[in-house]
Design a protein around this motif. Structure first.
Motif, short mmCIF file in Angstrom:
data_model
loop_
_atom_site.label_atom_id
_atom_site.label_comp_id
_atom_site.label_asym_id
_atom_site.label_seq_id
_atom_site.Cartn_x
_atom_site.Cartn_y
_atom_site.Cartn_z
N UNK A 220 0.82 -1.21 0.00
CA UNK A 220 0.00 0.00 0.00
C UNK A 220 0.86 1.26 0.00
N UNK A 221 1.75 1.43 -0.98
CA UNK A 221 2.68 2.56 -0.95
C UNK A 221 2.02 3.91 -1.09
N UNK A 222 0.84 3.98 -1.75
CA UNK A 222 0.21 5.28 -1.98
C UNK A 222 -0.78 5.69 -0.91
N UNK A 223 -0.90 4.91 0.16
CA UNK A 223 -1.92 5.19 1.16
C UNK A 223 -1.52 6.35 2.06
N UNK A 224 -2.41 7.31 2.22
CA UNK A 224 -2.18 8.46 3.11
C UNK A 224 -3.40 8.60 4.02
N UNK A 225 -3.29 9.50 5.02
CA UNK A 225 -4.42 9.74 5.91
C UNK A 225 -5.61 10.32 5.15
N UNK A 226 -5.34 11.14 4.16
CA UNK A 226 -6.43 11.70 3.36
C UNK A 226 -7.18 10.61 2.61
N UNK A 227 -6.42 9.67 2.04
CA UNK A 227 -7.06 8.57 1.32
C UNK A 227 -7.81 7.65 2.28
N UNK A 228 -7.29 7.46 3.49
CA UNK A 228 -8.00 6.66 4.48
C UNK A 228 -9.36 7.26 4.82
#
Length: 325
Positions: A220-228
């Motif tokens: 999940x390299x592209x996962x950020x808090x915004x995407x969560x």
């Protein structure tokens, strides 16, 4: 004014035009097939709106990662809101809930894998063999006409002859079709054996675990808090609300009618594409839309379950209020 309530009844409130004073309130029974059809239509609309909302996430995550984000959040939300008690389930009900979670993850992940290798129209047409197969297997007499009409409409809507075929992609799409057929049968069984949304609150965490086992090895390299946070909102639209509505619909419809109604989804997708994505269809998709809508109307008119099962004697979940829809 009509207000929906649980068990397929509607409350009609009559008010005066000048003072707004309530004159009377009365309950109006909605036929089981009509209530189930409305729930199924609402579910499919949520699915297509959720897919349209996923476009932004697909810029940063792979389809498998987006699927994992939806399923994982959905499992958490249902656990918190419904708080199921699996120890109250019978062995058969618990097994059905577990299998439902597995096939829920399967249909989501396999369809995404198919779309990576096949044109969307080809993958969609192959996936719809699942609910159409259920409809054909469970129909009798003239009711076979509706799945046949829907099949012709799905082919015109998706136009699979316009793209090439990848054997691995075809296998993934057929796997998604099998999972979708199993999903329909298992959802109806879970809805019959478990009260409320408790069955869904067990199956969805299972789906989240299966999706986690598939997606996490990618890192999940592209996962950020915004995407969560975006995934949390998306999980409500897809799959929490539509899957809840499907479970409630399958308590009121035969699997044949439900499977045929699911073929309205390409038509809804076409409308969403026109309104939100400016995808103007050609003549063949428009003709397919007409056929599929006609099949859905026929299924809705003849699809009420003859014997609706009684709910279990002991409640399996804490009531969380009136279900969606």
């Amino acid at each position: 004014m009509y207000i929906p309530s649980r068990n397929g009844t509607w409350t009609r409130t009559v008010i005066t035009g000048f003072t707004g004073q309530v004159l009377r309130t009365e309950s109006v029974s909605l036929p089981a097939n009509r209530a189930g059809a409305l729930m199924a239509l609402a579910s499919m609309s949520c699915v297509q709106l959720g897919l349209a909302a996923s476009v932004g996430l697909l810029d940063s995550l792979t389809p498998a990662e987006v699927s994992w984000l939806r399923l994982a959040w959905a499992g958490v939300l249902l656990l918190v809101l419904v708080r199921p008690r699996p120890h109250r389930f019978g062995r058969s009900a618990l097994a059905a809930c577990t299998l439902l979670g597995v096939v829920t993850a399967g249909v989501t992940l396999l369809f995404m894998a198919a779309v990576q290798r096949l044109p969307l129209g080809t993958a969609s047409a192959l996936e719809f063999l699942g609910p159409l197969g259920v409809a054909v297997a469970r129909s009798q007499g003239a009711r076979v006409l509706w799945p046949a009409l829907a099949a012709a409409g799905v082919l015109l809507l998706t136009e699979p002859w316009r793209g090439g075929a990848d054997l691995v992609g075809v296998a993934c799409a057929l796997g998604a079709a099998l999972c979708w057929a199993a999903y329909i049968l298992l959802t109806q069984r879970v809805g019959d054996e478990v009260t409320g949304l408790a069955g869904l609150a067990v199956s969805m965490p299972v789906a989240g675990l299966v999706a986690t086992a598939v997606a996490l090895p990618q890192g999940l390299p592209g996962l950020t808090w915004e995407l969560l946070l975006a995934g949390l909102g998306l999980a409500v639209l897809l799959p929490v609300v539509p899957f809840s509505l499907e479970l409630l619909a399958l308590r009121r419809l035969t699997t044949a009618a439900f499977g045929t109604l699911m073929c309205l989804e390409p038509a809804i997708a076409l409308v969403v594409g026109v309104l939100l994505l400016a995808q103007v269809p050609g003549l063949a998709p428009v003709a397919g839309l007409v056929l599929v809508v006609a099949a859905g109307m026929g299924a809705e008119r003849s699809g009420a379950r003859q014997h609706q099962p009684a709910p279990p004697a002991e409640p399996a979940a804490v009531d969380v209020g009136t279900p969606p829809g």
